[in-house]
Write an enzyme that holds these catalytic residues in place. Structure first.
Site, PDB file in Angstrom:
ATOM      1  CB  ALA A 251      -0.916  -0.008   1.231  1.00  0.00           C
ATOM      2  CG  ASP A 252       5.467   2.858   0.547  1.00  0.00           C
ATOM      3  OD1 ASP A 252       5.547   3.493   1.596  1.00  0.00           O
ATOM      4  OD2 ASP A 252       6.149   3.103  -0.463  1.00  0.00           O
TER       5      ASP A 252
END
Length: 301
Positions: A251-252
């Site tokens: 999700a970065d």
DNA sequence: GGCCAGGCTAGCA
DNA sequence: TGCTAGCATGGC
């Protein structure tokens, strides 16, 4: 005292220093010319300054470790073990390269970063605090907040005519109040997250060293219930604090940007896309992640 | 001036 | 369960 350590080749210490150099911190002294890395490390029984210098080559690497003469034997052992972890001396990078080479897109990145390993945080508490602070902030402001935290801690050790700042202990931070951090431009929430976390550690409710013995999944279970600690935060902790090799912060934003660029995608890939693409990087997804983050640093095309 | 940063929580449907 | 405003500041 000095001792020579022999990392597993390839090991490019000078290039590994680029990341800490790109975000200057008073905690870490780097002399780019001599390739020297100096900082204070908090051992179980004392704070220990240490200087690490590369005296070998990428394919025949050697590190010279310098530490105080008065270190006891068990402290010396602890320091050596910590350095082995911090600089990932024993990891087999060739295996990582063979793994990601199934994607032709990786060839350039491997060539550019040949021998590079992430430098782990020196201390688990410091690692978590750094990560909590880093949430959703640009890196330069996050570094500023870290710097102010260190100054507030006001702990130092003298080493070779220099004064090295020491990252505050959990016990120290636990005694602070939220307004003190607010004065340093922490948000109310971030002040609460950092101090509350320190109180959990200082009280013994959370034993960070014990987490070393647990599998990744159990570490998530222990840490994510803490307020201010989400999945991304534990992922970064596992990656930079514990040195786990197969962590993927899908999700970065940085990973997504880097994958988009490396694979020449029109749109920024979403979390599920990243997981799909990264499945073939196992069991080296931490290293793939780190190489992708490195690919975003400036002055690299 | 607005939007986005190496997210997360709380509040709402 | 799923979505979103708000958080603090700095850089572009």
């Amino acid at each position: 005292m000095k001792v020579i350590l022999t990392p597993r080749a390839p090991f490019d210490f000078l290039q590994m220093l680029r990341r800490p150099m790109s975000r200057p911190s008073s905690l870490i002294l780097i002399d780019a010319n001599s390739g020297t890395y100096t900082r204070a490390v908090r051992l179980r029984s004392r704070v220990c300054p240490v200087t690490v210098r590369s005296v070998g080559s990428v394919d025949g690497p050697e590190l010279c470790l310098e530490y105080p003469d008065d270190l006891a034997e068990d402290e010396r052992d602890e320091l050596l073990q910590r350095m082995t972890q911090m600089f990932s001396l024993e990891r087999n990078l060739q295996d990582f390269y063979e793994t990601v080479s199934v994607s032709k897109e990786w060839a350039g990145l491997i060539q550019r970063l040949y021998g590079v390993r992430p430098i782990q945080d020196a201390d688990l508490f410091e690692s978590m605090v750094r990560t909590i602070i880093g949430q959703q902030l640009n890196l330069s402001f996050a570094a500023t907040l870290m710097e102010r935290l260190v100054q507030l801690g006001d702990e130092r050790v003298v080493w070779k005519q220099q004064t090295l700042p020491v990252f505050p202990s959990a016990k120290t931070v636990a005694e602070w109040t939220y307004p003190r951090l607010r004065e340093l431009a922490f948000s109310q929430r971030k002040a609460e997250y950092v101090i509350d976390f320190a109180r959990h550690v200082a009280s013994g409710a959370i034993d960070l060293e014990k987490l070393r013995d647990l599998p990744d999944e159990d570490v998530y279970e222990v840490l994510m219930p803490l307020r201010g600690v989400g999945r991304w935060t534990v992922e970064c902790f596992l990656l930079f604090g514990m040195g786990r090799t197969d962590i993927l912060p899908a999700a970065d934003i940085g990973i997504q940007n880097a994958v988009q660029r490396l694979y020449h995608m029109a749109d920024r890939p979403k979390e599920a896309d990243i997981r799909q693409i990264a499945s073939v990087w196992a069991p080296w997804r931490s290293y793939a992640t780190y190489y992708l983050w490195q690919s975003l640093l400036r002055d690299e095309n």
